[in-house]
Design a protein around this motif. Structure first.
Motif, PDB file in Angstrom:
ATOM      1  N   GLY A   1      -1.085  -4.968   2.518  1.00 31.93           N
ATOM      2  CA  GLY A   1      -2.654  -4.944   2.721  1.00 31.93           C
ATOM      3  C   GLY A   1      -3.190  -5.744   1.589  1.00 31.93           C
TER       4      GLY A   1
ATOM      5  N   ARG B   1       7.239  -0.699   4.865  1.00 29.35           N
ATOM      6  CA  ARG B   1       6.205  -0.806   3.835  1.00 29.35           C
ATOM      7  C   ARG B   1       4.877  -1.311   4.543  1.00 29.35           C
ATOM      8  NH1 ARG B   1       7.896  -4.854  -0.862  1.00 29.35           N
ATOM      9  NH2 ARG B   1       7.813  -6.889   0.428  1.00 29.35           N
ATOM     10  N   THR B   2       3.841  -0.769   4.019  1.00 27.57           N
ATOM     11  CA  THR B   2       2.455  -1.638   4.637  1.00 27.57           C
ATOM     12  C   THR B   2       1.842  -2.611   3.550  1.00 27.57           C
ATOM     13  OG1 THR B   2       2.085   0.473   5.709  1.00 27.57           O
ATOM     14  CG2 THR B   2       0.248  -1.036   5.430  1.00 27.57           C
TER      15      THR B   2
ATOM     16  N   THR C   1      -8.801  -1.415  -0.074  1.00 22.49           N
ATOM     17  CA  THR C   1      -7.683  -1.860   0.624  1.00 22.49           C
ATOM     18  C   THR C   1      -7.983  -1.971   2.040  1.00 22.49           C
ATOM     19  OG1 THR C   1      -6.536   0.496   0.833  1.00 22.49           O
ATOM     20  CG2 THR C   1      -6.224  -1.100  -1.188  1.00 22.49           C
TER      21      THR C   1
ATOM     22  N   PRO D   1      -5.176  -2.398   5.370  1.00 26.03           N
ATOM     23  CA  PRO D   1      -3.774  -2.705   5.877  1.00 26.03           C
ATOM     24  C   PRO D   1      -3.862  -4.305   6.595  1.00 26.03           C
ATOM     25  CG  PRO D   1      -4.842  -1.101   6.977  1.00 26.03           C
ATOM     26  CD  PRO D   1      -5.761  -1.131   5.845  1.00 26.03           C
TER      27      PRO D   1
ATOM     28  N   LEU E   1       0.981  -1.474   0.091  1.00 25.81           N
ATOM     29  CA  LEU E   1       0.002  -0.049  -0.084  1.00 25.81           C
ATOM     30  C   LEU E   1       0.820   1.296  -0.057  1.00 25.81           C
ATOM     31  CD1 LEU E   1      -2.719  -1.154   2.747  1.00 25.81           C
ATOM     32  CD2 LEU E   1      -2.647  -1.224   0.236  1.00 25.81           C
ATOM     33  N   PRO E   2       0.241   2.471  -0.603  1.00 25.86           N
ATOM     34  CA  PRO E   2      -1.091   2.644  -0.758  1.00 25.86           C
ATOM     35  C   PRO E   2      -1.429   1.946  -2.476  1.00 25.86           C
ATOM     36  CG  PRO E   2       0.066   4.838  -0.877  1.00 25.86           C
ATOM     37  CD  PRO E   2       0.970   3.782  -0.629  1.00 25.86           C
ATOM     38  N   VAL E   3      -2.806   2.076  -2.621  1.00 20.48           N
ATOM     39  CA  VAL E   3      -3.164   1.847  -3.798  1.00 20.48           C
ATOM     40  C   VAL E   3      -4.283   2.994  -4.252  1.00 20.48           C
ATOM     41  CG1 VAL E   3      -4.521   0.282  -5.291  1.00 20.48           C
ATOM     42  CG2 VAL E   3      -2.958  -0.570  -3.649  1.00 20.48           C
ATOM     43  N   GLU E   4      -3.618   3.843  -5.146  1.00 21.41           N
ATOM     44  CA  GLU E   4      -4.486   4.980  -5.678  1.00 21.41           C
ATOM     45  C   GLU E   4      -5.408   4.455  -6.888  1.00 21.41           C
ATOM     46  OE1 GLU E   4      -4.227   7.489  -3.569  1.00 21.41           O
ATOM     47  OE2 GLU E   4      -2.351   7.077  -2.451  1.00 21.41           O
TER      48      GLU E   4
ATOM     49  N   ALA F   1      -6.164  -6.239  -1.165  1.00 23.07           N
ATOM     50  CA  ALA F   1      -7.117  -5.218  -2.144  1.00 23.07           C
ATOM     51  C   ALA F   1      -8.131  -6.329  -2.904  1.00 23.07           C
ATOM     52  CB  ALA F   1      -6.102  -4.655  -2.992  1.00 23.07           C
TER      53      ALA F   1
ATOM     54  N   GLU G   1       3.040  -4.207   8.895  1.00 26.26           N
ATOM     55  CA  GLU G   1       3.879  -3.329   8.122  1.00 26.26           C
ATOM     56  C   GLU G   1       5.323  -4.117   8.433  1.00 26.26           C
ATOM     57  OE1 GLU G   1       4.334   0.456  10.371  1.00 26.26           O
ATOM     58  OE2 GLU G   1       2.905   1.371   8.874  1.00 26.26           O
TER      59      GLU G   1
END
Length: 303
Positions: free
Chosen positions: A258, A255-256, A149, A151, A140-143, A260, A154
């Protein structure tokens, strides 16, 4: 029609659908005759939607989504005795996080067919958009407005170096230590490549690559062989192994990870069951990495 538009041609669409190319062409021609208008421009090897095709495409996607929802509803009644899960994940997450979770899921639901696709996060999100995946485990993130999404965890990123490297005895390093330091760099589209290059550029320099293009196992082997250093999740560094992980003290290189999935489609029963299994396993205090390291030492709950 949707596959032809997504794949940019009848032959590629037929391969993706696993049917003969004439069948795809005939189905599109039949639809065009029924509507009385061409849906695709056909010029040589190029196939692109006409304005009418572009107008129809969102409706066609919705029809496919409704069909999938109906299939999922029937699957609910079958109690997961059969079905299919199409899952996407980055190569690193498959190795370090998902392998034992998928094994547990298979033990619980042995009659479900599992399909796993390994790509960078960006390509996996595109596959979600095309309906080729039910779920994806990504960085993540996914825009994307149509993607929901969630999370999960981490993980810390460290500089991996072999024993004897000038930085191997350090307790920590600065991001500026990477300037002019030869790096073993992952291929284009790899999340670790993008995060490493981004943080270096924010520090005012462009990193130097000694070699680029490998996947995780290749990058670790090349680094251990002395071709350079590389930035990797701490979970891939084996205790007593051929590499040393040195943390960064001046930047929060984390980094996270997650989950989706499309928010405009109902998840199939198999996908919902896997998401529940994934959440359950990640929440456990002592999941074990296939490399032998305790994952909670490297992974913390997402904030």
């Amino acid at each position: 029609m949707v596959s032809v538009a997504d794949e940019g041609g009848f032959t590629r669409a037929a391969a993706q659908l696993r049917v003969a190319q004439p069948s795809v062409s005939a189905a599109v021609r039949a639809l065009e005759r029924e509507l009385g208008i061409e849906l695709f421009h056909r010029s040589g090897g190029e196939v692109t939607p006409t304005p009418a095709g572009e107008a129809l495409l969102p409706w066609a996607r919705q029809v496919l989504a409704d069909c999938e929802a109906g299939r999922a509803a029937v699957g609910d009644l079958m109690g997961l005795r059969r079905g299919r899960l199409s899952l996407g994940a980055t190569p690193t997450l498959t190795t370090e996080l998902l392998a034992p979770i998928l094994a547990d899921f298979h033990r619980r639901y042995p009659h479900l067919e599992l399909s796993l696709r390994e790509e960078g996060s960006g390509r996996l999100v595109t596959a979600l958009e095309r309906g080729e995946l039910d779920l994806a485990v990504v960085v993540l993130p996914v825009e994307r407005s149509w993607v929901r999404t969630e999370p999960l965890v981490e993980e810390e990123l460290v500089l991996a170096v072999p024993p004897g490297h000038p930085l191997a005895e350090r307790n920590s390093v600065s991001i500026n230590d990477l300037e002019d330091l030869p790096l073993v760099m992952f291929r284009e589209g790899y999340d670790l490549r993008e995060s490493t290059v981004s943080v270096c550029r924010e520090a005012g320099f462009t990193p130097t690559f000694s070699v680029e293009g490998p996947e995780m196992d290749g990058a670790l082997a090349l680094t251990a062989a002395g071709l350079g250093a590389t930035v990797v999740p701490v979970s891939v560094i084996d205790v007593g192994g051929p590499l040393i992980g040195v943390p960064f003290h001046d930047v929060a290189l984390r980094r996270t990870i997650g989950l989706a999935y499309r928010q405009d489609r109902r998840l199939p029963p198999a996908a919902r069951a896997f998401a529940d299994t994934l959440r359950e396993q990640v929440a456990r205090p002592t999941p074990v990495s296939p490399r032998g390291a305790s994952l909670p030492e490297a992974l913390g709950p997402a904030v």
